[in-house]
Design an enzyme around this catalytic site. Structure first.
Site, PDB file in Angstrom:
ATOM      1  N   SER A   1       0.820  -1.212   0.000  1.00 15.62           N
ATOM      2  CA  SER A   1       0.000   0.000   0.000  1.00 15.62           C
ATOM      3  C   SER A   1       0.856   1.266   0.000  1.00 15.62           C
ATOM      4  O   SER A   1       0.359   2.352  -0.285  1.00 15.62           O
ATOM      5  CB  SER A   1      -0.937   0.017   1.212  1.00 15.62           C
ATOM      6  OG  SER A   1      -1.884  -1.018   1.129  1.00 15.62           O
TER       7      SER A   1
ATOM      8  N   GLY B   1      -3.014   3.643  -4.180  1.00 19.13           N
ATOM      9  CA  GLY B   1      -3.655   4.408  -5.237  1.00 19.13           C
ATOM     10  C   GLY B   1      -4.997   5.010  -4.863  1.00 19.13           C
ATOM     11  O   GLY B   1      -5.468   4.907  -3.728  1.00 19.13           O
TER      12      GLY B   1
ATOM     13  N   CYS C   1      -9.252  -2.009   4.031  1.00 20.96           N
ATOM     14  CA  CYS C   1      -8.537  -0.827   3.535  1.00 20.96           C
ATOM     15  C   CYS C   1      -9.019  -0.449   2.133  1.00 20.96           C
ATOM     16  O   CYS C   1     -10.103   0.087   1.984  1.00 20.96           O
ATOM     17  CB  CYS C   1      -7.033  -1.073   3.581  1.00 20.96           C
ATOM     18  SG  CYS C   1      -6.060   0.451   3.524  1.00 20.96           S
ATOM     19  N   PHE C   2      -8.249  -0.714   1.085  1.00 23.08           N
ATOM     20  CA  PHE C   2      -8.716  -0.440  -0.277  1.00 23.08           C
ATOM     21  C   PHE C   2     -10.011  -1.191  -0.536  1.00 23.08           C
ATOM     22  O   PHE C   2     -10.908  -0.694  -1.216  1.00 23.08           O
ATOM     23  CB  PHE C   2      -7.631  -0.868  -1.271  1.00 23.08           C
ATOM     24  CG  PHE C   2      -7.689  -0.160  -2.595  1.00 23.08           C
ATOM     25  CD1 PHE C   2      -7.406   1.191  -2.701  1.00 23.08           C
ATOM     26  CD2 PHE C   2      -7.998  -0.853  -3.760  1.00 23.08           C
ATOM     27  CE1 PHE C   2      -7.448   1.836  -3.929  1.00 23.08           C
ATOM     28  CE2 PHE C   2      -8.037  -0.214  -4.991  1.00 23.08           C
ATOM     29  CZ  PHE C   2      -7.764   1.140  -5.076  1.00 23.08           C
TER      30      PHE C   2
ATOM     31  N   GLN D   1     -12.884   0.831   0.599  1.00 20.99           N
ATOM     32  CA  GLN D   1     -13.217   1.885  -0.354  1.00 20.99           C
ATOM     33  C   GLN D   1     -13.929   1.315  -1.587  1.00 20.99           C
ATOM     34  O   GLN D   1     -14.839   1.941  -2.133  1.00 20.99           O
ATOM     35  CB  GLN D   1     -11.939   2.623  -0.749  1.00 20.99           C
ATOM     36  CG  GLN D   1     -11.280   3.326   0.430  1.00 20.99           C
ATOM     37  CD  GLN D   1      -9.805   3.603   0.215  1.00 20.99           C
ATOM     38  OE1 GLN D   1      -9.266   3.398  -0.880  1.00 20.99           O
ATOM     39  NE2 GLN D   1      -9.131   4.065   1.263  1.00 20.99           N
TER      40      GLN D   1
ATOM     41  N   GLY E   1      -4.757   6.924   2.644  1.00 17.13           N
ATOM     42  CA  GLY E   1      -4.801   8.345   2.350  1.00 17.13           C
ATOM     43  C   GLY E   1      -6.115   8.783   1.738  1.00 17.13           C
ATOM     44  O   GLY E   1      -6.317   9.963   1.473  1.00 17.13           O
TER      45      GLY E   1
ATOM     46  N   HIS F   1      -6.385  -2.234   9.479  1.00 14.71           N
ATOM     47  CA  HIS F   1      -5.731  -3.518   9.243  1.00 14.71           C
ATOM     48  C   HIS F   1      -5.863  -4.452  10.445  1.00 14.71           C
ATOM     49  O   HIS F   1      -5.017  -4.447  11.339  1.00 14.71           O
ATOM     50  CB  HIS F   1      -4.254  -3.303   8.924  1.00 14.71           C
ATOM     51  CG  HIS F   1      -4.030  -2.674   7.592  1.00 14.71           C
ATOM     52  ND1 HIS F   1      -3.829  -3.411   6.444  1.00 14.71           N
ATOM     53  CD2 HIS F   1      -4.009  -1.370   7.212  1.00 14.71           C
ATOM     54  CE1 HIS F   1      -3.676  -2.580   5.419  1.00 14.71           C
ATOM     55  NE2 HIS F   1      -3.779  -1.346   5.860  1.00 14.71           N
TER      56      HIS F   1
ATOM     57  N   GLU G   1      -5.250  -7.552  10.498  1.00 17.66           N
ATOM     58  CA  GLU G   1      -4.153  -8.531  10.561  1.00 17.66           C
ATOM     59  C   GLU G   1      -2.995  -7.977  11.402  1.00 17.66           C
ATOM     60  O   GLU G   1      -2.202  -8.731  11.949  1.00 17.66           O
ATOM     61  CB  GLU G   1      -3.682  -8.903   9.157  1.00 17.66           C
ATOM     62  CG  GLU G   1      -2.757  -7.932   8.487  1.00 17.66           C
ATOM     63  CD  GLU G   1      -3.453  -6.682   7.993  1.00 17.66           C
ATOM     64  OE1 GLU G   1      -2.761  -5.713   7.642  1.00 17.66           O
ATOM     65  OE2 GLU G   1      -4.707  -6.667   7.953  1.00 17.66           O
TER      66      GLU G   1
END
Length: 381
Positions: A56, A239, A265-266, A269, A309, A355, A357
């Site tokens: 990431s 990204g 996380c991603f 989103q 971010g 996260h 994990e």
């Protein structure tokens, strides 16, 4: 976006140039040369090896807020992937000699071996405060023969692409599918879409009897269901989520079938976009292993590991209607009320922005993998 020569250079001068013209001068750390990326800061006091190898962080220059870095050296057991992904590294006081029975080499040796350009000996507290006030921004690190006058270096930094609009997940994901076997008795099969997955994530699932089929970011809905999954997982990754049209399409296909779904996380989103919510770039993001998050389903406050971010723009004060039924914000960050989790109320799907994990980091949120198992148990029943 790095050019370098191998070899550590604690006495080689180095310069860090931010896109707004702020300059910091120090010494080379790791490889000598030049590198560019987005300047971000991480508040973790430990776990630098996991941070460096987290996909990431692709195209980001990480500033460590902890002043002493490298104390425990580097080992071959803790990396989250096969290589270092940060494009640059910024520390204040690097360890002169690592001290750990697990260490096999020093951190600066590892950075140099992997051609990661860094800088040490600068006031990272001042740099962090600058990024908090002005926001994450483009940056360049230059050392040795790469150093030129400040104006020329600034012009080069300002030509670097911004993180907004960057489509990066396919650059860090596996190109070939692979399987992480269950530890002990196999109970479930999960198809995991690799958008920048960390090694500890399939391990946490394997510990719970899950056989994990890790698929490339380009995997289709047909690829996902070809492994006959009991559940589908969408990983973290780098990204701008606004560019991730393909993963969003795949997730909608999973939601339409009603297969249990979990995103991190991603992946959070991606779920937000699949449900019709927007995403936006945070001023300076959340990165580190000490971020307070409240699980609204239990009221419990967890200390969690973060690296993001961007965030989901979803209402935190009400249940929302989506194409896949009702959805609500399940977790919020207590520092700034940013959305940290989503869950569907009419289908077996949920996600978190952080996260669970937690490698390295606190393990307060490990229960989320058990929650995923419960969804698959319920579907099977």
């Amino acid at each position: 976006m790095t050019t370098s020569t191998r070899g550590t250079g604690h006495r080689v001068p180095a310069v860090l140039v931010l896109e707004d013209g702020r300059v910091f001068r120090g010494r080379a750390y790791g490889a000598v040369g030049e590198t560019f990326g987005e300047a971000v800061f991480s508040t973790g006091m430990t776990g630098y090896q996991e941070t460096l190898t987290d996909p990431s962080y692709h195209r980001q220059v990480v500033v460590m807020t902890a002043p002493h870095v490298g104390n425990t050296g580097v080992n071959d057991e803790d990396p989250e992937s096969k290589r270092i992904w940060v494009s640059g590294y910024v520390v204040r006081d690097p360890a002169r000699v690592p001290s750990s029975w697990r260490s096999v080499r020093s951190l600066d040796e590892e950075l140099a071996a992997q051609n990661v350009v860094g800088i040490s000996g600068i006031d990272t507290r001042a740099l962090t405060r600058h990024l908090r006030e002005r926001g994450a921004m483009r940056v360049g690190i230059f050392s040795g023969d790469a150093i030129a006058d400040d104006a020329a270096l600034l012009a080069r930094v300002q030509q670097v692409p911004e993180m907004v609009g960057a489509d990066l997940s396919a650059e860090v994901a596996t190109e070939e599918a692979y399987v992480v076997p269950a530890i002990g008795e196999k109970k479930y099969t999960v198809a995991a879409i690799d958008l920048g997955i960390k090694g500890m994530t399939p391990h946490r699932m394997a510990e719970r009897g899950i056989e994990v089929h890790v698929l490339p970011a380009t995997a289709t809905v047909e690829d996902v269901f070809a492994v006959a999954p009991d559940g589908v997982f969408f990983s973290n990754g780098p990204g701008d989520p606004a560019t991730a049209d393909h993963p969003v399409s795949v997730m909608r296909g999973v939601l339409e079938r009603g297969t249990p779904l979990f995103g991190i996380c991603f992946g959070n989103q991606i779920l937000g976009r699949a449900l019709g919510f927007g995403t936006y770039k945070l001023k300076y993001g959340h990165r580190g292993i000490n971020q307070p998050v409240q699980d609204r389903t239990t009221g419990k406050v967890e200390v969690t590991a973060h690296n993001h971010g961007f965030a989901v723009d979803a209402p935190t004060d009400r249940v929302s209607d989506t194409p896949f039924g009702r959805a609500e914000v399940s977790h919020v960050c207590l520092n700034d009320n940013v959305v940290e989790g989503l869950q569907l109320l009419d289908r077996p799907a949920f996600s978190v922005q952080y996260h669970p994990e937690a490698a390295a980091g606190p393990h307060d949120a490990a229960y989320l993998f058990d929650r995923f198992v419960s969804l698959m148990e319920g579907q099977r029943a």
